[in-house]
Design an enzyme around this catalytic site. Sequence first.
Site, PDB file in Angstrom:
ATOM      1  N   GLU A 133      -6.414 -10.975  -0.285  1.00 31.51           N
ATOM      2  CA  GLU A 133      -7.358 -10.331   0.628  1.00 31.51           C
ATOM      3  C   GLU A 133      -8.774 -10.288   0.054  1.00 31.51           C
ATOM      4  O   GLU A 133      -9.492  -9.294   0.193  1.00 31.51           O
ATOM      5  CB  GLU A 133      -6.855  -8.935   1.007  1.00 31.51           C
ATOM      6  CG  GLU A 133      -5.422  -8.954   1.504  1.00 31.51           C
ATOM      7  CD  GLU A 133      -4.927  -7.634   2.071  1.00 31.51           C
ATOM      8  OE1 GLU A 133      -5.763  -6.823   2.506  1.00 31.51           O
ATOM      9  OE2 GLU A 133      -3.692  -7.436   2.077  1.00 31.51           O
ATOM     10  N   GLU A 187       0.809  -1.230   0.000  1.00 35.31           N
ATOM     11  CA  GLU A 187       0.000   0.000   0.000  1.00 35.31           C
ATOM     12  C   GLU A 187       0.839   1.277   0.000  1.00 35.31           C
ATOM     13  O   GLU A 187       0.679   2.156   0.844  1.00 35.31           O
ATOM     14  CB  GLU A 187      -0.970  -0.022   1.179  1.00 35.31           C
ATOM     15  CG  GLU A 187      -1.923  -1.206   1.114  1.00 35.31           C
ATOM     16  CD  GLU A 187      -2.845  -1.333   2.323  1.00 35.31           C
ATOM     17  OE1 GLU A 187      -2.808  -0.450   3.199  1.00 35.31           O
ATOM     18  OE2 GLU A 187      -3.610  -2.315   2.380  1.00 35.31           O
TER      19      GLU A 187
END
Length: 373
Positions: free
Chosen positions: A263, A158
């Site tokens: 995820e 991220e």
Amino acid sequence: MKIIKQSLLIVMSLAVLISCKNYNSINTKELSLKKSYKDKFYIGTAINQRQIEDNNSLESSLISKEFNSITAENIMKSMFLHPKEDTFNFDLSDKYVAFGEKNNMFIHGHTLIWHSQLAPWFKLKKDSLEMAVAMESHIKTIIEKYKGRIHSWDVVNEALNEDGTLRKSVFLNTMGKEYLTLAFKWASEADPNLDLYYNDYNMTDLKKRQGAISMIKHIKEQGVKIDGVGMQGHWHIDTPSIEVIEQSILDYAALGVKIAITELDISVLPNPWGLVGAEISQRFENNKLMNPYPKTLPDSIQTKLADRYNDIFKLFLKHQDKISRVTFWGISDKQTWLNNFPIKGRTNYPLLFDRELKPKKAFYSLLELPKNN
């Protein structure tokens, strides 16, 4: 008439048996997710501390039967694994790796460099040299500890803003954008045989996708190894579209890297103000409009969720040559982080198993799919 009544009773009894069917009642010789997709790509799940410590036999049985890959949900993030500069806590990560080895699984490491859930001591590094020394030591110590046992790592997690620019993390602020290239360089030096991934959410959004592509090209142009992109699948029952997901897969594959769907969970609840992604710093107020299914999920939404998973996995199977791994973010609706994000106290239903570990329609919709794709 008597025969008709008896037939109806038999049908009704079967229906009751099917509706009450839980995971333990599934014949061990039946198909599992990992068996169905064994020639396609790894089917993984994230596991938490309780599951790593094997404290629930039913959960452990489900994990070992259905999945052939695992990701540590939280315990390998730096605040837990490396809380002080001179202190590593390997107890839980040792158990995590042992769990994967015991069950003959592909073991994924998550994550080495991330601005969130960050060990506080990293933030005390005020110049590029200090930060570089800290990062290199952190990365190489952990990778070398599990060399040959952990098979792939999210090296950086991220690092992008939604517009595709680099997030102003402590790493960027002290070292500039080359911290990305160096992180992958140090990881590959520690274990040249590892698969090294960049992982992020909203990787289907055009601007963020363009930013990720630019980043990966830059790393590769420096002659540094980067093996794959982790596309976090924190998606919604309606968005993103299958067409957008497909174009994203094609765009990343064109870089010559593997695609991992990471995820994966499909929210069935309304998004406040159209929020997308997994920016964990965002929180909103709970109310009835935002929590429409507090007790149970209506059959119509169960079916819609199953259809959504079916469409997504048809796409994955179409591009199985590009996809290395598909990992669900948890094993059941009871465990999912979406019960509290982005609104605390909601009841969400994003995974294949319900709160009692019973398979949902979405689970059965995926079992037979590979036979025809």
